[in-house]
Design an enzyme around this catalytic site. Structure first.
Site, PDB file in Angstrom:
ATOM      1  N   LYS A   1     -40.870 -65.987 -20.107  1.00  0.00           N
ATOM      2  CA  LYS A   1     -41.328 -67.314 -20.556  1.00  0.00           C
ATOM      3  C   LYS A   1     -40.177 -68.312 -20.695  1.00  0.00           C
ATOM      4  O   LYS A   1     -40.342 -69.496 -20.429  1.00  0.00           O
ATOM      5  CB  LYS A   1     -42.086 -67.192 -21.884  1.00  0.00           C
ATOM      6  CG  LYS A   1     -43.458 -66.539 -21.737  1.00  0.00           C
ATOM      7  CD  LYS A   1     -44.213 -66.522 -23.054  1.00  0.00           C
ATOM      8  CE  LYS A   1     -45.502 -65.736 -22.933  1.00  0.00           C
ATOM      9  NZ  LYS A   1     -46.285 -65.727 -24.178  1.00  0.00           N
TER      10      LYS A   1
ATOM     11  N   ASP B   1     -50.190 -71.018 -25.579  1.00  0.00           N
ATOM     12  CA  ASP B   1     -50.385 -69.994 -26.611  1.00  0.00           C
ATOM     13  C   ASP B   1     -50.815 -70.620 -27.943  1.00  0.00           C
ATOM     14  O   ASP B   1     -51.722 -70.134 -28.615  1.00  0.00           O
ATOM     15  CB  ASP B   1     -49.086 -69.195 -26.835  1.00  0.00           C
ATOM     16  CG  ASP B   1     -48.874 -68.137 -25.768  1.00  0.00           C
ATOM     17  OD1 ASP B   1     -49.860 -67.709 -25.134  1.00  0.00           O
ATOM     18  OD2 ASP B   1     -47.711 -67.735 -25.573  1.00  0.00           O
TER      19      ASP B   1
HETATM   20  N1  LIG Z   1     -53.208 -62.981 -28.386  1.00  0.00           N
HETATM   21  C1  LIG Z   1     -52.392 -63.550 -27.528  1.00  0.00           C
HETATM   22  O1  LIG Z   1     -52.810 -64.338 -26.667  1.00  0.00           O
HETATM   23  C2  LIG Z   1     -50.905 -63.294 -27.614  1.00  0.00           C
HETATM   24  C3  LIG Z   1     -50.005 -64.110 -26.916  1.00  0.00           C
HETATM   25  C4  LIG Z   1     -48.632 -63.840 -27.013  1.00  0.00           C
HETATM   26  C5  LIG Z   1     -48.200 -62.744 -27.785  1.00  0.00           C
HETATM   27  N2  LIG Z   1     -49.109 -61.964 -28.459  1.00  0.00           N
HETATM   28  C6  LIG Z   1     -48.654 -60.825 -29.310  1.00  0.00           C
HETATM   29  O2  LIG Z   1     -47.658 -61.280 -30.204  1.00  0.00           O
HETATM   30  C7  LIG Z   1     -46.764 -60.214 -30.525  1.00  0.00           C
HETATM   31  C8  LIG Z   1     -45.315 -60.692 -30.421  1.00  0.00           C
HETATM   32  O3  LIG Z   1     -45.007 -60.998 -29.060  1.00  0.00           O
HETATM   33  P1  LIG Z   1     -43.671 -61.804 -28.643  1.00  0.00           P
HETATM   34  O4  LIG Z   1     -43.863 -62.236 -27.246  1.00  0.00           O
HETATM   35  O5  LIG Z   1     -43.337 -62.828 -29.669  1.00  0.00           O
HETATM   36  O6  LIG Z   1     -42.556 -60.636 -28.736  1.00  0.00           O
HETATM   37  P2  LIG Z   1     -40.989 -60.857 -28.888  1.00  0.00           P
HETATM   38  O7  LIG Z   1     -40.545 -62.166 -28.320  1.00  0.00           O
HETATM   39  O8  LIG Z   1     -40.372 -59.603 -28.374  1.00  0.00           O
HETATM   40  O9  LIG Z   1     -40.736 -60.948 -30.492  1.00  0.00           O
HETATM   41  C9  LIG Z   1     -40.961 -59.835 -31.312  1.00  0.00           C
HETATM   42  C10 LIG Z   1     -40.969 -60.250 -32.784  1.00  0.00           C
HETATM   43  O10 LIG Z   1     -41.426 -59.118 -33.555  1.00  0.00           O
HETATM   44  C11 LIG Z   1     -40.433 -58.782 -34.518  1.00  0.00           C
HETATM   45  N3  LIG Z   1     -40.498 -57.322 -34.713  1.00  0.00           N
HETATM   46  C12 LIG Z   1     -40.455 -56.367 -33.749  1.00  0.00           C
HETATM   47  N4  LIG Z   1     -40.616 -55.134 -34.312  1.00  0.00           N
HETATM   48  C13 LIG Z   1     -40.762 -55.338 -35.651  1.00  0.00           C
HETATM   49  C14 LIG Z   1     -40.956 -54.461 -36.764  1.00  0.00           C
HETATM   50  N5  LIG Z   1     -41.032 -53.134 -36.610  1.00  0.00           N
HETATM   51  N6  LIG Z   1     -41.083 -55.008 -37.996  1.00  0.00           N
HETATM   52  C15 LIG Z   1     -41.026 -56.342 -38.152  1.00  0.00           C
HETATM   53  N7  LIG Z   1     -40.818 -57.239 -37.137  1.00  0.00           N
HETATM   54  C16 LIG Z   1     -40.693 -56.718 -35.901  1.00  0.00           C
HETATM   55  C17 LIG Z   1     -39.134 -59.293 -33.962  1.00  0.00           C
HETATM   56  O11 LIG Z   1     -38.211 -59.452 -35.026  1.00  0.00           O
HETATM   57  P3  LIG Z   1     -36.597 -59.527 -34.777  1.00  0.00           P
HETATM   58  O12 LIG Z   1     -36.316 -60.945 -34.407  1.00  0.00           O
HETATM   59  O13 LIG Z   1     -36.025 -59.134 -36.069  1.00  0.00           O
HETATM   60  O14 LIG Z   1     -36.293 -58.561 -33.650  1.00  0.00           O
HETATM   61  C18 LIG Z   1     -39.600 -60.621 -33.347  1.00  0.00           C
HETATM   62  O15 LIG Z   1     -39.759 -61.610 -34.328  1.00  0.00           O
HETATM   63  C19 LIG Z   1     -47.110 -59.067 -29.581  1.00  0.00           C
HETATM   64  O16 LIG Z   1     -47.867 -58.104 -30.290  1.00  0.00           O
HETATM   65  C20 LIG Z   1     -47.962 -59.727 -28.507  1.00  0.00           C
HETATM   66  O17 LIG Z   1     -48.920 -58.833 -27.968  1.00  0.00           O
HETATM   67  C21 LIG Z   1     -50.440 -62.220 -28.382  1.00  0.00           C
END
Ligand SMILES: NC(=O)c1ccc[n+]([C@@H]2O[C@H](COP(=O)([O-])OP(=O)(O)OC[C@H]3O[C@@H](n4cnc5c(N)ncnc54)[C@H](OP(=O)(O)O)[C@@H]3O)[C@@H](O)[C@H]2O)c1
Length: 275
Positions: free
Chosen positions: A66, A103
């Site tokens: 992205k 999003d």
């Molecule tokens: N419904 C939808 O349309 C949609 C769209 C987009 C994303 N999502 C969902 O949103 C979620 C996040 O996606 P993303 O793209 O933002 O991922 P990302 O860019 O990899 O970011 C991950 C985030 O989760 C945190 N994290 C990871 N493991 C953790 C844990 N064990 N405890 C607490 N915090 C933790 C990370 O914290 P740190 O910064 O400390 O590493 C970071 O803030 C996913 O589950 C994805 O499926 C859904």
């Protein structure tokens, strides 16, 4: 020739986007194809150019591209600029590319239209500061909540996101340990902790009476965060399947100028039927 669209990501095999866009196309009578493209690190820009040269009119972009898509776009919408991330690429005249991020509006529409939840004047806690969180902050702020606190496992990332958006007053950032004693009307989980069926390590008692929980993640069964919300006494705890369909509908609208009906697509996905 039929217009072509695709979702590009790595991995991408699990993506529901082809099913959703095929359903939108059938419903609205639009002649288009929508496929999957496995993104190759280091070849992203080249893959996009190849796709556009072969009747490609637009793409959805998912992890981990992205940010790269935002840098590649010749122009971007204000919400994509705020997110510094693009999940929708639109082919313009003359080979130019426009980037957008649907999003956040997908999340807001799911809350407002599908669940009847008003964000205005509410105290919101957003867990996470990764790609998904970056995409949803600006559209949520546009709804004028009383407060939006971003809490992240790595606190500096939450603070950096707040600094970047430079929105005075309502917006603040912190770590999970700083979350004490303040009640929230809505807690949103934008972390990826749920992939391991876990929840972010935050204290109990953060949910106001009658408060809601929203997990951006979704699944066939209630997610770990949905289960946590119900244990905390949430009036409602819901997952992000509706957001997924709403962000897709906004992309479809940007490409085709036609807004599909989403409720029936969400219901069919929820029921697990073939769309
Ligand atoms: N419904 C939808 O349309 C949609 C769209 C987009 C994303 N999502 C969902 O949103 C979620 C996040 O996606 P993303 O793209 O933002 O991922 P990302 O860019 O990899 O970011 C991950 C985030 O989760 C945190 N994290 C990871 N493991 C953790 C844990 N064990 N405890 C607490 N915090 C933790 C990370 O914290 P740190 O910064 O400390 O590493 C970071 O803030 C996913 O589950 C994805 O499926 C859904």
């Amino acid at each position: 020739m039929t217009d072509r669209y695709a979702v590009i990501g790595n991995p991408v095999g699990h993506s529901q986007s082809p099913r959703i866009h095929a359903a939108f196309a059938r419903q609205t009578g639009q002649d288009l194809e929508y496929g999957r493209l496995l993104g190759e690190p280091g070849r992203f820009a080249e893959q996009i150019r190849e796709f556009l040269a072969a009747s490609g009119k637009g793409l959805n972009v998912t992890l981990p591209f992205k940010g790269e898509a935002w840098r590649l776009a010749d122009e971007s919408s204000p919400r994509a600029e705020a997110a510094q991330a693009v999940n929708t690429l639109i082919a313009l005249e003359g080979g130019r590319l426009r980037g957008d991020n649907t999003d956040g509006i997908g999340l807001v529409r799911d809350l407002e239209q599908n669940w009847g939840y008003e964000l205005r004047g509410k105290r919101l806690l957003l867990l996470g500061a990764g790609g998904a969180a970056q995409g949803v902050v600006w559209p949520m702020l546009e709804r004028r909540p009383e407060r939006l606190l971003i809490a992240n496992r790595t606190p500096d990332k939450a603070r950096e996101l707040v600094r970047r958006l430079a929105s005075p007053g309502a917006l603040a950032g912190c770590g999970f340990d700083d979350l004490v004693g303040e009640p929230f009307d809505l807690i949103l989980n934008a972390t990826s902790a749920g992939i391991g069926d876990r929840v972010p390590q935050i204290p109990d008692g953060l949910l106001a009476t009658g408060g809601w929980c929203y997990d951006l993640m979704y699944g066939d069964l209630p997610t770990a965060f949905v289960r946590w919300g119900l244990e905390q006494g949430a009036a409602r705890a819901v997952d992000g399947l509706g957001m997924l369909v709403e962000q897709a509908a906004e992309s479809f609208f940007l490409w085709r100028g036609v807004r599909p009906r989403t409720a029936e697509v969400i219901a069919e996905l929820r029921a697990g039927t073939s769309l």
